[in-house]
Write an enzyme that holds these catalytic residues in place. Structure first.
Site, PDB file in Angstrom:
ATOM      1  N   SER A 101       0.817  -1.215   0.000  1.00  0.00           N
ATOM      2  CA  SER A 101       0.000   0.000   0.000  1.00  0.00           C
ATOM      3  C   SER A 101       0.853   1.269   0.000  1.00  0.00           C
ATOM      4  O   SER A 101       1.596   1.533  -0.927  1.00  0.00           O
ATOM      5  CB  SER A 101      -0.947  -0.051   1.199  1.00  0.00           C
ATOM      6  N   ASP A 241      -2.322   6.261  -3.431  1.00  0.00           N
ATOM      7  CA  ASP A 241      -1.185   5.601  -2.787  1.00  0.00           C
ATOM      8  C   ASP A 241      -0.705   4.468  -3.682  1.00  0.00           C
ATOM      9  O   ASP A 241      -1.175   4.308  -4.808  1.00  0.00           O
ATOM     10  CB  ASP A 241      -1.555   5.123  -1.379  1.00  0.00           C
ATOM     11  N   ASP A 243      -1.069   1.266  -3.952  1.00  0.00           N
ATOM     12  CA  ASP A 243      -1.969   0.271  -4.542  1.00  0.00           C
ATOM     13  C   ASP A 243      -3.327   0.851  -4.902  1.00  0.00           C
ATOM     14  O   ASP A 243      -4.247   0.115  -5.264  1.00  0.00           O
ATOM     15  CB  ASP A 243      -2.125  -0.942  -3.623  1.00  0.00           C
ATOM     16  N   ASP A 245      -5.839   2.088  -3.321  1.00  0.00           N
ATOM     17  CA  ASP A 245      -7.081   1.870  -2.591  1.00  0.00           C
ATOM     18  C   ASP A 245      -7.447   3.087  -1.745  1.00  0.00           C
ATOM     19  O   ASP A 245      -8.470   3.096  -1.065  1.00  0.00           O
ATOM     20  CB  ASP A 245      -7.021   0.598  -1.736  1.00  0.00           C
TER      21      ASP A 245
END
Length: 450
Positions: A101, A241, A243, A245
């Site tokens: 992440s 960010d 990833d 999400d």
């Protein structure tokens, strides 16, 4: 013994804490637990972000999956919410995302999704962990044609992008948008989605090299985006960010808007259009008190959970809430997705601004955040519990909180994804709360610091 799964899967420094051996066992155990005893060969979808360690961990994870007798669909680089969606679309028995992440590149993580696209509940993670702990080399494995296949899914990112455009279509013609993809999983699709919807796009953070994910860019480092918005004369800036999400925003003046502010704007727009279910929002205890004030004035009820988007989601499902999220930018729009989705949330924000014919600076004025300071003490995972139970530290926290005269609060909590304890203080005087936070962090570091 420390629990293997944190608040967002298994995470650690790649090849040290999160080793190929552990990835193999996670793949093997995950396939056994999530796929179960099927009359057909189970299928598990695997995606990655752009970290240098993703290839290594993907190879080990997939070896574990296929050695358990399940097929592995390889989606390549795709945002985490893409794996949640595609797991359902491709009718897989489970999905796995390899990503840490917002963490720096030396970290990586492995998180699972059920066939429904939702993250796993604690009890299922515990079942996987128990199988990992009992794993032995002489376990019975399938042989011959019962071994799993590896199957590439080259259109995975495109399928996810088309889904996003269908579910949150908005006319962005005439709007100039700066977007920072954090050199992460959204770098090859987010600018294209915004452009396809009509926006003029200035994209940064789109040159991943395996080591620069989240490096001075993305939602954890907003300065570059703020500068880009001002320099290029953009109407808005969007940051993801690693990833994708989570997302945060910058208004046309280069002012940063956090997840609390974005949730307030989208929720108010939903309320005005009569689609905010039961006039409720779900957030965490880390949300700014300014959001409480906004909600009270708007006639919106706030449900609050412990920190972690998984806990927000659990409460949303239990209480029938349509929007929730975290100050960090995890925003869940349950009418459209099963998890936090940065690109979808960005389009929801843009759609609200478009519908209300407002610029972000005007729209964000509905919430006035209380001054807030967030500082981190570097504490190893093994010492967090002792630090949080230290009577001297608890007394100092109580002593400092009294100084706020009930016009602020102190929240000290261990991170579920990093070796740190976070100290968050809200109050009316920024200098006072900064000094308080510094005192608590210095005490934590002096006694338990790495």
């Amino acid at each position: 013994m420390t629990r293997l799964f944190g608040t967002d899967g298994v995470r650690g420094i790649a090849n040290k804490e999160l080793t190929p051996d552990l990835a193999f066992r996670l793949g093997f155990a995950g396939a056994k637990v999530l796929a179960g005893e099927k009359a057909y060969k189970p299928v598990i979808l695997v995606g990655t972000d752009t970290r240098i360690s993703c290839g290594m961990l993907e190879s080990a994870l997939v070896a574990g999956i296929t050695s358990a007798g399940a097929d592995a669909f390889l989606a390549g680089v795709v945002p985490t919410p893409g794996i949640a969606y595609l797991t359902q679309k491709y009718q897989c028995d489970a999905g796995v995302m390899i990503s840490a992440s917002h963490n720096s590149y030396e970290y990586n993580g492995i998180k699972f999704f059920a066939s429904t696209g939702y993250k796993l509940p604690d009890e299922v993670e515990d079942e996987i962990e128990a199988m990992i702990n009992s794993y032995t080399e002489d376990m019975i494995r399938p042989i011959g044609k019962q071994i799993g296949h590896c199957i590439n899914k080259p259109n995975a990112a495109r399928d996810y992008a088309e889904h996003i455009k269908r579910h949150m279509s908005v006319d962005l013609t005439g709007i100039k948008i700066a977007v920072d993809c954090a050199n992460g999983a959204s770098y090859h699709i987010a600018p294209g989605i915004l452009s396809d919807l009509g926006a003029e796009v200035i994209a940064i953070g789109i040159e991943p090299d395996g080591e620069n994910i989240n490096l001075n860019c993305g939602s954890t480092h907003m300065k570059r985006l703020e500068q880009t918005v001002r320099r290029e004369g953009c109407d808005i800036g969007i940051a993801f960010d690693g990833d994708a999400d989570r997302m945060l925003a910058v208004d046309e003046n280069g002012k940063y808007i956090d997840g609390d502010g974005i949730i307030a704007i989208i929720a108010k727009g939903m309320q005005d259009r009569g689609i905010l279910r039961d006039d409720k929002i779900c957030v965490t205890v880390m949300s700014n008190l300014g959001l409480d004030i906004f909600a009270e004035e708007a006639g919106i009820t706030l449900a609050k959970t412990q920190v972690g988007d998984r806990y927000v989601l659990e409460e949303m499902l239990k209480s029938g809430i349509s929007i929730g999220g975290e100050q960090s930018g995890h925003i869940i729009l349950l009418d459209h997705t099963t998890t936090g989705d940065g690109i979808l949330s960005a389009l929801a924000l843009l759609k609200t601004l478009n519908h209300d014919n407002k610029r972000l600076s005007e729209a964000s004025s509905i919430m006035k955040p209380l001054p807030q300071v967030l500082k981190n003490a570097k504490i190893s995972n093994e010492r967090k519990k002792a630090a949080m139970q230290d009577e001297d530290i608890l007394n100092v926290i109580a002593e400092e909180e009294k100084k706020l005269n009930k016009k602020g609060r102190i929240l000290v909590r261990p991170s579920g994804t990093e070796p740190i304890i976070r100290v968050m203080i809200e109050g009316e005087d920024i200098q006072q709360i900064t000094k308080m936070a510094k005192r608590i962090v210095e005490l934590l570091n002096s006694r338990y610091g790495i």
